[in-house]
Design a protein around this motif. Structure first.
Motif, PDB file in Angstrom:
ATOM      1  N   LEU A 172     116.132   1.072 114.107  1.00 14.76           N
ATOM      2  CA  LEU A 172     117.447   1.895 114.089  1.00 14.76           C
ATOM      3  C   LEU A 172     117.554   3.002 113.383  1.00 14.76           C
ATOM      4  O   LEU A 172     118.411   3.678 113.217  1.00 14.76           O
ATOM      5  N   SER A 173     116.484   3.167 112.423  1.00 13.18           N
ATOM      6  CA  SER A 173     116.609   4.193 111.513  1.00 13.18           C
ATOM      7  C   SER A 173     116.244   5.679 111.903  1.00 13.18           C
ATOM      8  O   SER A 173     115.435   5.740 112.812  1.00 13.18           O
ATOM      9  N   GLY A 174     116.711   6.490 111.204  1.00 10.74           N
ATOM     10  CA  GLY A 174     116.396   8.206 111.458  1.00 10.74           C
ATOM     11  C   GLY A 174     116.994   8.602 112.631  1.00 10.74           C
ATOM     12  O   GLY A 174     116.228   9.637 113.391  1.00 10.74           O
ATOM     13  N   ALA A 175     117.897   8.021 113.403  1.00 10.28           N
ATOM     14  CA  ALA A 175     118.527   8.479 114.654  1.00 10.28           C
ATOM     15  C   ALA A 175     119.335   9.852 114.513  1.00 10.28           C
ATOM     16  O   ALA A 175     119.746  10.128 113.380  1.00 10.28           O
ATOM     17  N   ASP A 176     119.449  10.392 115.492  1.00 11.13           N
ATOM     18  CA  ASP A 176     120.421  11.641 115.382  1.00 11.13           C
ATOM     19  C   ASP A 176     121.963  11.140 115.518  1.00 11.13           C
ATOM     20  O   ASP A 176     122.580  12.069 114.681  1.00 11.13           O
ATOM     21  N   LEU A 177     122.178   9.912 116.019  1.00 12.28           N
ATOM     22  CA  LEU A 177     123.360   9.420 115.893  1.00 12.28           C
ATOM     23  C   LEU A 177     123.400   7.949 115.969  1.00 12.28           C
ATOM     24  O   LEU A 177     122.683   7.385 116.785  1.00 12.28           O
ATOM     25  N   ALA A 178     124.024   7.207 115.103  1.00 15.01           N
ATOM     26  CA  ALA A 178     123.999   5.818 114.903  1.00 15.01           C
ATOM     27  C   ALA A 178     125.652   5.161 115.435  1.00 15.01           C
ATOM     28  O   ALA A 178     126.382   5.836 114.740  1.00 15.01           O
ATOM     29  N   LEU A 179     125.661   4.302 115.979  1.00 16.44           N
ATOM     30  CA  LEU A 179     126.956   3.418 116.146  1.00 16.44           C
ATOM     31  C   LEU A 179     126.860   2.117 115.642  1.00 16.44           C
ATOM     32  O   LEU A 179     126.000   1.224 115.921  1.00 16.44           O
ATOM     33  N   VAL A 180     127.482   2.071 114.573  1.00 16.68           N
ATOM     34  CA  VAL A 180     127.308   0.894 113.642  1.00 16.68           C
ATOM     35  C   VAL A 180     128.562  -0.029 113.851  1.00 16.68           C
ATOM     36  O   VAL A 180     129.922   0.451 113.553  1.00 16.68           O
ATOM     37  N   GLU A 181     128.558  -1.397 114.215  1.00 14.89           N
ATOM     38  CA  GLU A 181     129.701  -2.041 114.330  1.00 14.89           C
ATOM     39  C   GLU A 181     130.364  -2.365 112.885  1.00 14.89           C
ATOM     40  O   GLU A 181     129.665  -2.869 112.003  1.00 14.89           O
ATOM     41  N   GLY A 182     131.693  -2.285 112.817  1.00 12.81           N
ATOM     42  CA  GLY A 182     132.308  -2.493 111.558  1.00 12.81           C
ATOM     43  C   GLY A 182     133.783  -3.028 111.924  1.00 12.81           C
ATOM     44  O   GLY A 182     134.533  -2.111 112.402  1.00 12.81           O
ATOM     45  N   LEU A 183     134.183  -4.146 111.699  1.00  8.69           N
ATOM     46  CA  LEU A 183     135.262  -4.812 112.405  1.00  8.69           C
ATOM     47  C   LEU A 183     136.604  -4.572 111.605  1.00  8.69           C
ATOM     48  O   LEU A 183     137.734  -4.254 112.192  1.00  8.69           O
ATOM     49  N   ILE A 184     136.436  -4.789 110.304  1.00 11.30           N
ATOM     50  CA  ILE A 184     137.568  -4.858 109.479  1.00 11.30           C
ATOM     51  C   ILE A 184     137.359  -4.496 107.979  1.00 11.30           C
ATOM     52  O   ILE A 184     136.197  -4.607 107.605  1.00 11.30           O
ATOM     53  N   HIS A 185     138.330  -4.228 107.309  1.00 16.79           N
ATOM     54  CA  HIS A 185     138.368  -3.993 105.880  1.00 16.79           C
ATOM     55  C   HIS A 185     137.942  -5.201 105.025  1.00 16.79           C
ATOM     56  O   HIS A 185     138.288  -6.359 105.462  1.00 16.79           O
ATOM     57  N   ALA A 186     137.133  -4.805 104.026  1.00  7.51           N
ATOM     58  CA  ALA A 186     136.699  -6.143 103.257  1.00  7.51           C
ATOM     59  C   ALA A 186     137.530  -6.862 102.662  1.00  7.51           C
ATOM     60  O   ALA A 186     137.357  -8.242 103.032  1.00  7.51           O
ATOM     61  N   GLU A 187     138.817  -6.567 102.143  1.00  7.97           N
ATOM     62  CA  GLU A 187     139.832  -7.474 101.508  1.00  7.97           C
ATOM     63  C   GLU A 187     140.255  -8.398 102.710  1.00  7.97           C
ATOM     64  O   GLU A 187     140.658  -9.471 102.305  1.00  7.97           O
ATOM     65  N   ALA A 188     139.942  -8.298 103.993  1.00  9.41           N
ATOM     66  CA  ALA A 188     140.511  -9.199 104.883  1.00  9.41           C
ATOM     67  C   ALA A 188     139.686 -10.391 104.939  1.00  9.41           C
ATOM     68  O   ALA A 188     140.081 -11.456 105.355  1.00  9.41           O
ATOM     69  N   CYS A 189     138.526 -10.328 104.353  1.00 13.45           N
ATOM     70  CA  CYS A 189     137.699 -11.800 104.263  1.00 13.45           C
ATOM     71  C   CYS A 189     138.406 -12.662 103.178  1.00 13.45           C
ATOM     72  O   CYS A 189     138.147 -13.743 103.586  1.00 13.45           O
ATOM     73  N   ASP A 190     139.359 -12.482 102.438  1.00 19.97           N
ATOM     74  CA  ASP A 190     140.118 -13.171 101.866  1.00 19.97           C
ATOM     75  C   ASP A 190     141.145 -14.099 102.779  1.00 19.97           C
ATOM     76  O   ASP A 190     141.403 -15.384 102.450  1.00 19.97           O
TER      77      ASP A 190
END
Ligand SMILES: [Zn+2]
Ligand SMILES: [Zn+2]
Ligand SMILES: [Zn+2]
Length: 291
Positions: free
Chosen positions: A205-223
């Motif tokens: 996945l490295s070195g791409a022109d564009l990467a679409l990376v999943e990120g669901l939620i802000h870290a504080e929500a882990c609480d």
């Protein structure tokens, strides 16, 4: 390579049906500041901002062929909204509802829709992603399923595509490396995943022109997650929410690690506070990229 983000949200999308949280309300009725910020990203938010279920449309300018990554339940709406032609083929990352359950739209729209997916058997379900698609859509003879071995590149729509194992327990799930041979342009997609992606996959996945990376939620929500967070960084910030998804912080760290020219966070939920939910690096539907 032309990339159109058809769907950039999680399984309920933003706005979420029946939700009046600040983020959903801001999406329905963006303020001028957000409208201007999105206009600068090429997105017309005069009728609101949307993060529908995950789907990406990739056009090969050299051959004129098109590839759809994931066939979400918002398929019809997405194709009408973006005004793009039906794809020549599709790749499906995993069998969750928000990535697959639009495939019924193939009925009457296609003479043949080749669908590519992984061939390795999932110990939890007893079938591969390809097998799962075949059994769920066995009534659709316009869908042909083409099983592929992870890490082995295959050709579709004039692209060289590699299924890249990621970590989305309990199901097997795959990211994608999509390369246009003529130009060498590369699109990397993490797929639904926690931060614990195998090194071999990160490399691909490295070195791409564009990467679409999943990120669901802000870290504080882990609480508030029964399983908390995981894969903490040196400051103790969880990069994984629960067990299956990255936090926004994890996604940014992941993007830094794979060093694309540009990246967007995708699959983001409406739970992210309204003032943070539309940051410039978090994708919205309708963004387009020329690679
Ligand atoms: Zn909401
Ligand atoms: Zn999933
Ligand atoms: Zn998903």
């Amino acid at each position: 390579m032309e990339v159109t983000l058809l769907g950039t949200g999680d399984t309920t999308g933003t706005p979420t049906v029946g939700c009046d949280c600040d983020t959903c309300e801001r999406a329905r009725d963006p303020d001028d500041r957000l409208r201007d910020a999105l206009a600068a990203r090429g997105v017309d938010a005069s009728d609101g901002v949307e993060r529908s279920r995950f789907s990406v449309y990739v056009e090969n300018e050299a051959t004129g062929e098109t590839l759809l990554v994931d066939v979400g339940p918002d398929f019809r709406h997405q194709f009408l909204r973006e005004g793009v032609a039906l794809p020549d083929a599709a790749v499906v990352t995993h069998v969750h509802f928000d990535h697959l359950d639009g495939l019924g739209n193939a009925y009457r729209l296609f003479d043949d829709l080749p669908v590519y997916a992984a061939d390795e058997t999932d110990p939890v379900t007893g079938e591969s992603v390809a097998g799962g698609i075949r059994s769920r859509y066995d009534y659709l003879d316009t869908v042909s399923v083409h099983p592929q071995t992870p890490y082995e590149p295959f050709e579709v729509a004039g692209f060289e595509v590699t299924l890249v194992p990621v970590a989305h327990p309990p199901l097997l799930c795959y990211g994608l490396r999509i390369e246009e041979p003529g130009t060498g342009a590369v699109l990397a997609i993490s797929g639904d995943t926690c931060y614990d992606v195998p090194d071999r996959s990160r490399e691909l996945l490295s070195g791409a022109d564009l990467a679409l990376v999943e990120g669901l939620i802000h870290a504080e929500a882990c609480d508030h997650h029964p399983k908390g967070g995981a894969h903490h960084d040196e400051n103790g910030v969880p990069r994984t929410f629960g067990t299956k998804h990255m936090t926004l912080e994890g996604a940014r760290d992941f993007a830094t690690g794979i060093a694309p020219d540009d990246y967007r966070i995708v699959h983001t939920a409406h739970f992210v506070p309204a003032e943070r939910a539309f940051a410039d690096d978090i994708a919205v539907d309708g963004e387009r990229f020329s690679l």
